[in-house]
Motif scaffolding. Structure first.
Motif, PDB file in Angstrom:
ATOM      1  N   UNK A  69      20.780  31.333  31.852  1.00 44.40           N
ATOM      2  CA  UNK A  69      21.475  32.271  32.726  1.00 44.40           C
ATOM      3  C   UNK A  69      22.708  31.665  33.372  1.00 44.40           C
ATOM      4  N   UNK A  70      22.670  30.382  33.750  1.00 39.92           N
ATOM      5  CA  UNK A  70      23.790  29.761  34.465  1.00 39.92           C
ATOM      6  C   UNK A  70      25.013  29.612  33.568  1.00 39.92           C
ATOM      7  N   UNK A  71      24.802  29.147  32.346  1.00 42.46           N
ATOM      8  CA  UNK A  71      25.918  29.005  31.410  1.00 42.46           C
ATOM      9  C   UNK A  71      26.492  30.380  31.082  1.00 42.46           C
ATOM     10  N   UNK A  72      25.627  31.344  30.845  1.00 39.95           N
ATOM     11  CA  UNK A  72      26.090  32.708  30.571  1.00 39.95           C
ATOM     12  C   UNK A  72      26.916  33.230  31.731  1.00 39.95           C
ATOM     13  N   UNK A  73      26.429  33.044  32.950  1.00 41.89           N
ATOM     14  CA  UNK A  73      27.125  33.540  34.126  1.00 41.89           C
ATOM     15  C   UNK A  73      28.502  32.898  34.255  1.00 41.89           C
ATOM     16  N   UNK A  74      28.583  31.586  34.153  1.00 42.48           N
ATOM     17  CA  UNK A  74      29.865  30.907  34.329  1.00 42.48           C
ATOM     18  C   UNK A  74      30.869  31.288  33.242  1.00 42.48           C
ATOM     19  N   UNK A  75      30.431  31.348  32.000  1.00 43.38           N
ATOM     20  CA  UNK A  75      31.353  31.675  30.907  1.00 43.38           C
ATOM     21  C   UNK A  75      31.793  33.139  30.947  1.00 43.38           C
ATOM     22  N   UNK A  76      30.859  34.036  31.206  1.00 46.73           N
ATOM     23  CA  UNK A  76      31.230  35.455  31.244  1.00 46.73           C
ATOM     24  C   UNK A  76      32.079  35.773  32.473  1.00 46.73           C
ATOM     25  N   UNK A  77      31.804  35.114  33.584  1.00 50.42           N
ATOM     26  CA  UNK A  77      32.616  35.341  34.780  1.00 50.42           C
ATOM     27  C   UNK A  77      34.035  34.817  34.561  1.00 50.42           C
ATOM     28  N   UNK A  78      34.157  33.656  33.928  1.00 48.70           N
ATOM     29  CA  UNK A  78      35.482  33.123  33.620  1.00 48.70           C
ATOM     30  C   UNK A  78      36.237  34.053  32.678  1.00 48.70           C
ATOM     31  N   UNK A  79      35.539  34.583  31.681  1.00 48.38           N
ATOM     32  CA  UNK A  79      36.186  35.495  30.734  1.00 48.38           C
ATOM     33  C   UNK A  79      36.683  36.768  31.415  1.00 48.38           C
ATOM     34  N   UNK A  80      35.966  37.236  32.421  1.00 46.33           N
ATOM     35  CA  UNK A  80      36.402  38.436  33.147  1.00 46.33           C
ATOM     36  C   UNK A  80      37.489  38.102  34.160  1.00 46.33           C
ATOM     37  N   UNK A  81      37.387  36.927  34.783  1.00 47.71           N
ATOM     38  CA  UNK A  81      38.290  36.628  35.892  1.00 47.71           C
ATOM     39  C   UNK A  81      39.658  36.123  35.458  1.00 47.71           C
ATOM     40  N   UNK A  82      39.748  35.387  34.389  1.00 50.65           N
ATOM     41  CA  UNK A  82      41.034  34.802  34.003  1.00 50.65           C
ATOM     42  C   UNK A  82      42.126  35.872  33.842  1.00 50.65           C
ATOM     43  N   UNK A  83      41.881  36.960  33.114  1.00 55.73           N
ATOM     44  CA  UNK A  83      42.940  37.981  33.037  1.00 55.73           C
ATOM     45  C   UNK A  83      43.273  38.610  34.395  1.00 55.73           C
ATOM     46  N   UNK A  84      42.257  38.852  35.227  1.00 56.19           N
ATOM     47  CA  UNK A  84      42.504  39.392  36.570  1.00 56.19           C
ATOM     48  C   UNK A  84      43.336  38.428  37.405  1.00 56.19           C
ATOM     49  N   UNK A  85      42.990  37.148  37.347  1.00 58.21           N
ATOM     50  CA  UNK A  85      43.688  36.124  38.110  1.00 58.21           C
ATOM     51  C   UNK A  85      45.153  36.038  37.695  1.00 58.21           C
ATOM     52  N   UNK A  86      45.421  35.995  36.397  1.00 56.79           N
ATOM     53  CA  UNK A  86      46.799  35.904  35.904  1.00 56.79           C
ATOM     54  C   UNK A  86      47.597  37.144  36.293  1.00 56.79           C
ATOM     55  N   UNK A  87      46.997  38.328  36.161  1.00 61.28           N
ATOM     56  CA  UNK A  87      47.670  39.555  36.557  1.00 61.28           C
ATOM     57  C   UNK A  87      47.980  39.553  38.054  1.00 61.28           C
ATOM     58  N   UNK A  91      51.637  39.571  39.811  1.00 59.36           N
ATOM     59  CA  UNK A  91      52.015  40.728  40.631  1.00 59.36           C
ATOM     60  C   UNK A  91      52.414  40.332  42.050  1.00 59.36           C
ATOM     61  N   UNK A  92      51.776  39.294  42.588  1.00 64.29           N
ATOM     62  CA  UNK A  92      52.037  38.886  43.966  1.00 64.29           C
ATOM     63  C   UNK A  92      52.922  37.652  44.076  1.00 64.29           C
ATOM     64  N   UNK A  93      53.467  37.206  42.947  1.00 62.94           N
ATOM     65  CA  UNK A  93      54.413  36.087  42.967  1.00 62.94           C
ATOM     66  C   UNK A  93      53.796  34.763  43.385  1.00 62.94           C
ATOM     67  N   UNK A  94      52.554  34.544  43.055  1.00 61.11           N
ATOM     68  CA  UNK A  94      51.892  33.296  43.406  1.00 61.11           C
ATOM     69  C   UNK A  94      52.251  32.255  42.351  1.00 61.11           C
ATOM     70  N   UNK A  95      52.792  31.138  42.810  1.00 59.62           N
ATOM     71  CA  UNK A  95      53.288  30.087  41.923  1.00 59.62           C
ATOM     72  C   UNK A  95      52.162  29.145  41.549  1.00 59.62           C
ATOM     73  N   UNK A  96      51.993  28.894  40.241  1.00 55.56           N
ATOM     74  CA  UNK A  96      50.951  27.996  39.766  1.00 55.56           C
ATOM     75  C   UNK A  96      51.275  26.540  40.064  1.00 55.56           C
ATOM     76  N   UNK A  97      52.552  26.202  40.230  1.00 58.98           N
ATOM     77  CA  UNK A  97      52.944  24.816  40.451  1.00 58.98           C
ATOM     78  C   UNK A  97      52.796  24.375  41.891  1.00 58.98           C
ATOM     79  N   UNK A  98      52.818  25.315  42.817  1.00 57.32           N
ATOM     80  CA  UNK A  98      52.727  24.991  44.237  1.00 57.32           C
ATOM     81  C   UNK A  98      51.400  25.499  44.790  1.00 57.32           C
ATOM     82  N   UNK A  99      50.379  24.611  44.937  1.00 55.29           N
ATOM     83  CA  UNK A  99      49.068  25.091  45.386  1.00 55.29           C
ATOM     84  C   UNK A  99      49.045  25.571  46.827  1.00 55.29           C
ATOM     85  N   UNK A 100      50.001  25.192  47.646  1.00 56.77           N
ATOM     86  CA  UNK A 100      50.016  25.635  49.047  1.00 56.77           C
ATOM     87  C   UNK A 100      50.747  26.904  49.110  1.00 56.77           C
TER      88      UNK A 100
END
Length: 100
Positions: A69-87, A91-100
């Motif tokens: 269950x743990x591996x399934x949860x982490x992999x499936x959550x990453x698969x769902x979240x990565x496109x949402x995160x990038x979008x 959309x909000x102009x968050x820079x990947x190079x500047x973590x602050x």
């Protein structure tokens, strides 16, 4: 209801709350703050998954591989979240190079 579907619904609910409620309402929206909130939400998903499936010996199917269950949860959550995160970051102009 299949165990995989239960976890996918839990994950989708957490991600919808995060990307439609928590992140848009954050006053200082930075990469660092998003990552901290994401860690907390992932820990929440793991806690719920553990409460439902830990120690039960239920196998979870990842198309060609059977996993726990743990591996399934982490992999499936990453698969769902990565496109949402990038979008969301684009959309909000968050820079990947500047973590602050």
């Amino acid at each position: 209801m299949p165990a995989e579907l239960q976890l996918l619904i839990i994950e989708a609910t957490i991600l919808l709350i995060a990307y439609l409620g928590i992140y848009p309402s954050m006053r200082d929206l930075t990469m660092r703050r998003m990552l901290i909130v994401d860690l907390v939400l992932t820990a929440l998903a793991l806690a719920v998954g553990a409460a439902l499936f830990a120690g039960r010996g239920i196998g979870f199917s990842l198309v060609f591989v059977e996993t726990n269950w743990a591996v399934f949860l982490l992999l499936s959550m990453a698969a769902m979240e990565i496109p949402l995160f990038l979008w969301f970051c684009g959309r909000h102009g968050i820079d990947f190079d500047d973590p602050d």
